[in-house]
Design a protein around this motif. Structure first.
Motif, PDB file in Angstrom:
ATOM      1  N   LYS A 131     -28.968  11.444  30.633  1.00  0.00           N
ATOM      2  CA  LYS A 131     -28.313  10.120  30.551  1.00  0.00           C
ATOM      3  C   LYS A 131     -29.362   9.021  30.544  1.00  0.00           C
ATOM      4  N   THR A 132     -30.396   9.178  31.364  1.00  0.00           N
ATOM      5  CA  THR A 132     -31.462   8.169  31.415  1.00  0.00           C
ATOM      6  C   THR A 132     -32.078   8.009  30.030  1.00  0.00           C
ATOM      7  N   LEU A 133     -32.322   9.142  29.406  1.00  0.00           N
ATOM      8  CA  LEU A 133     -32.955   9.118  28.081  1.00  0.00           C
ATOM      9  C   LEU A 133     -32.059   8.462  27.024  1.00  0.00           C
ATOM     10  N   SER A 134     -30.779   8.816  27.036  1.00  0.00           N
ATOM     11  CA  SER A 134     -29.903   8.269  25.997  1.00  0.00           C
ATOM     12  C   SER A 134     -29.704   6.767  26.197  1.00  0.00           C
ATOM     13  N   GLU A 135     -29.720   6.317  27.473  1.00  0.00           N
ATOM     14  CA  GLU A 135     -29.609   4.868  27.715  1.00  0.00           C
ATOM     15  C   GLU A 135     -30.879   4.154  27.242  1.00  0.00           C
ATOM     16  N   LYS A 136     -32.010   4.770  27.548  1.00  0.00           N
ATOM     17  CA  LYS A 136     -33.295   4.166  27.166  1.00  0.00           C
ATOM     18  C   LYS A 136     -33.377   3.966  25.651  1.00  0.00           C
ATOM     19  N   TYR A 137     -32.884   4.944  24.907  1.00  0.00           N
ATOM     20  CA  TYR A 137     -33.024   4.863  23.449  1.00  0.00           C
ATOM     21  C   TYR A 137     -31.714   4.500  22.744  1.00  0.00           C
ATOM     22  N   SER A 138     -30.701   4.108  23.512  1.00  0.00           N
ATOM     23  CA  SER A 138     -29.379   3.717  22.970  1.00  0.00           C
ATOM     24  C   SER A 138     -28.862   4.720  21.943  1.00  0.00           C
ATOM     25  N   CYS A 139     -28.860   5.984  22.332  1.00  0.00           N
ATOM     26  CA  CYS A 139     -28.355   7.026  21.430  1.00  0.00           C
ATOM     27  C   CYS A 139     -27.043   7.574  21.965  1.00  0.00           C
ATOM     28  N   GLN A 140     -26.326   8.237  21.070  1.00  0.00           N
ATOM     29  CA  GLN A 140     -25.165   8.994  21.535  1.00  0.00           C
ATOM     30  C   GLN A 140     -25.669  10.211  22.297  1.00  0.00           C
ATOM     31  N   LEU A 141     -24.732  10.829  23.058  1.00  0.00           N
ATOM     32  CA  LEU A 141     -25.152  11.843  24.019  1.00  0.00           C
ATOM     33  C   LEU A 141     -24.209  13.046  23.967  1.00  0.00           C
ATOM     34  N   SER A 142     -24.772  14.249  24.178  1.00  0.00           N
ATOM     35  CA  SER A 142     -23.926  15.449  24.287  1.00  0.00           C
ATOM     36  C   SER A 142     -24.553  16.429  25.266  1.00  0.00           C
ATOM     37  N   LEU A 143     -23.749  16.872  26.221  1.00  0.00           N
ATOM     38  CA  LEU A 143     -24.242  17.755  27.277  1.00  0.00           C
ATOM     39  C   LEU A 143     -23.362  18.975  27.513  1.00  0.00           C
ATOM     40  N   SER A 144     -22.052  18.750  27.586  1.00  0.00           N
ATOM     41  CA  SER A 144     -21.174  19.753  28.205  1.00  0.00           C
ATOM     42  C   SER A 144     -20.825  20.909  27.290  1.00  0.00           C
ATOM     43  N   ASN A 145     -20.930  22.102  27.832  1.00  0.00           N
ATOM     44  CA  ASN A 145     -20.293  23.301  27.274  1.00  0.00           C
ATOM     45  C   ASN A 145     -18.964  23.483  28.019  1.00  0.00           C
ATOM     46  N   SER A 146     -18.352  24.654  27.908  1.00  0.00           N
ATOM     47  CA  SER A 146     -17.044  24.843  28.571  1.00  0.00           C
ATOM     48  C   SER A 146     -17.116  24.560  30.070  1.00  0.00           C
ATOM     49  N   ALA A 147     -18.097  25.191  30.733  1.00  0.00           N
ATOM     50  CA  ALA A 147     -18.183  25.029  32.192  1.00  0.00           C
ATOM     51  C   ALA A 147     -18.489  23.582  32.552  1.00  0.00           C
ATOM     52  N   GLY A 148     -19.262  22.906  31.722  1.00  0.00           N
ATOM     53  CA  GLY A 148     -19.560  21.499  31.962  1.00  0.00           C
ATOM     54  C   GLY A 148     -18.300  20.648  31.862  1.00  0.00           C
ATOM     55  N   ILE A 149     -17.515  20.888  30.830  1.00  0.00           N
ATOM     56  CA  ILE A 149     -16.296  20.080  30.632  1.00  0.00           C
ATOM     57  C   ILE A 149     -15.365  20.269  31.828  1.00  0.00           C
ATOM     58  N   ILE A 150     -15.232  21.536  32.272  1.00  0.00           N
ATOM     59  CA  ILE A 150     -14.253  21.839  33.319  1.00  0.00           C
ATOM     60  C   ILE A 150     -14.765  21.454  34.715  1.00  0.00           C
ATOM     61  N   ASN A 151     -16.035  21.733  34.993  1.00  0.00           N
ATOM     62  CA  ASN A 151     -16.546  21.559  36.369  1.00  0.00           C
ATOM     63  C   ASN A 151     -17.264  20.249  36.625  1.00  0.00           C
ATOM     64  N   TRP A 152     -17.789  19.624  35.584  1.00  0.00           N
ATOM     65  CA  TRP A 152     -18.688  18.485  35.796  1.00  0.00           C
ATOM     66  C   TRP A 152     -18.232  17.295  34.948  1.00  0.00           C
TER      67      TRP A 152
END
Ligand SMILES: Cc1ncc(COP(=O)(O)O)c(C=O)c1O
Length: 360
Positions: free
Chosen positions: A181-202
């Motif tokens: 998140k720090t990186l995407s804010e610094k460079y004003s980019c779109q962001l993608s992180l979550s796989n299935s477990a990420g979407i459900i748990n985090w």
């Protein structure tokens, strides 16, 4: 219709698939949820799954170019993200011809990109936030960004992959989230992180794009027994009993006489084996589902058959349907017996098992 005497088949429930997608996507209403359909849609048939999800999803993701070309040749026109990016220069040229979204993770890929300054599709810059498998270090990102044209930067998505999102108390995941998140804010980019477990748990990992694989198919990506929603297995792998025999105390079953009857027993032979993707090293005791009951595997898995102890199952007959995993016997339970994971079982169902699509 072609004659098919062997009833071994994978039944793929397309309404379950769509329902799973809608439920999981609704957990992250601010995100675009991409359907990951690599490895032949986790064994479910990539073309049919893509056609079925086509009007629901913003894009698909596959591992490498060849998987994406199969989809384009089948008429899929939605964006397709290549998770490993181009593996050689020719891949890059193919990507330009087919309008693929590319995940870029090494310097060589960036050098191919600089030879295509007009590349107009979305570029995904993969950052290694701790998986230590693919991607640029966060420090390296600035140098890479400097090599992109302003137009390419406009379409940039910064992304990363979780190593431990299925472990609810593992501090690694929040650290990966903060880093990216720090990186995407610094460079004003779109962001993608979550796989299935990420979407459900985090929920804090939900971003512009989420990448949904396993849970789409109704399999559980986390150790949570009670999921926040009711997912339905999209695949039910089934076969039938093709023979029954009575054994005396001490009789053996199968190759290597690896299983012996501890009492007078009834053994059912079922038409599925390791050539169908049922793992050869499955231990005795692995459950199958017959006539509403669980019965244990007995003896070694053969190429085309398994043998199951049905001594305690009432009214078994040749021709009875047997579920190896699916709606009645979860693939997670079976995988645990086999000392593997649901991902592996689903993706290794082999090409000789016909897929039957229901609830289109
Ligand atoms: C980069 C990337 N994103 C997303 C996924 C989807 O993960 P899952 O199947 O756990 O949802 C995968 C699958 O391995 C992946 O490699």
């Amino acid at each position: 219709m072609t004659h098919r005497s062997r009833k071994t088949q994978a039944i793929i429930n397309l309404s379950a698939l769509k329902n799973n997608y809608n439920q999981i996507a609704s957990l992250a209403p601010q995100s675009k949820t991409i359907a990951v359909i690599k490895a032949n849609a986790y064994g479910h048939g990539a073309i049919e799954i893509a056609k079925s999800l086509n009007s629901l999803v913003p894009a698909f993701a596959v591992a490498f170019i060849d998987e994406a070309i199969v989809l384009r040749n089948a008429g899929i026109t939605l964006p397709i993200l290549i998770l490993e990016g181009p593996l050689d220069k020719e891949d890059f040229t193919l990507a330009t011809q087919h309008d693929f979204w590319l995940m870029l993770h090494n310097n060589e890929q960036i050098s191919w990109l600089t030879q295509h300054p007009n590349y107009k599709e979305k570029l995904w810059l993969k950052i290694d936030t701790g998986m230590n498998r693919l991607g640029f270090t966060p420090k390296h990102a600035k140098k890479i960004l400097a090599k992109l044209t302003n137009e390419q930067k406009k379409h940039l998505v910064i992304c990363s992959h979780f190593s431990s999102a299925d472990e609810l108390d593992n501090p690694k995941t929040p650290a990966q989230i903060v880093c990216l998140k720090t990186l995407s804010e610094k460079y004003s980019c779109q962001l993608s992180l979550s796989n299935s477990a990420g979407i459900i748990n985090w929920p804090q990992s939900h971003a512009d794009f989420n990448r949904l694989g396993l849970a789409l198919y109704g399999a559980n990506p986390t150790p949570i027994k009670n999921m926040p929603m009711k997912l339905t297995p999209a695949m039910t792998l089934q076969s039938t009993i093709i023979a029954l025999r009575k054994l005396k105390l001490g009789d053996s079953v199968g190759y290597g006489e690896a299983w012996r009857a501890k009492q007078a027993s009834v053994i059912a032979t079922i038409a599925i084996g390791y050539a169908d993707g049922y793992p050869r090293n499955s231990p005795a005791g692995t459950p199958v589902f017959i006539n509403n009951q669980l019965a244990p595997l007995a003896g070694r898995v053969s190429m085309d058959m398994i043998t199951v102890d049905v001594t305690n199952i009432a009214n078994v007959s040749v021709g009875d349907v047997v579920e190896l995993w699916g709606e009645n016997l979860s693939v997670e339970v079976v995988a645990e017996h086999m000392n593997t994971i649901n991902y592996e079982l689903l993706t290794r169902v082999s090409a000789r098992v016909p897929k039957v699509y229901i609830n289109k």
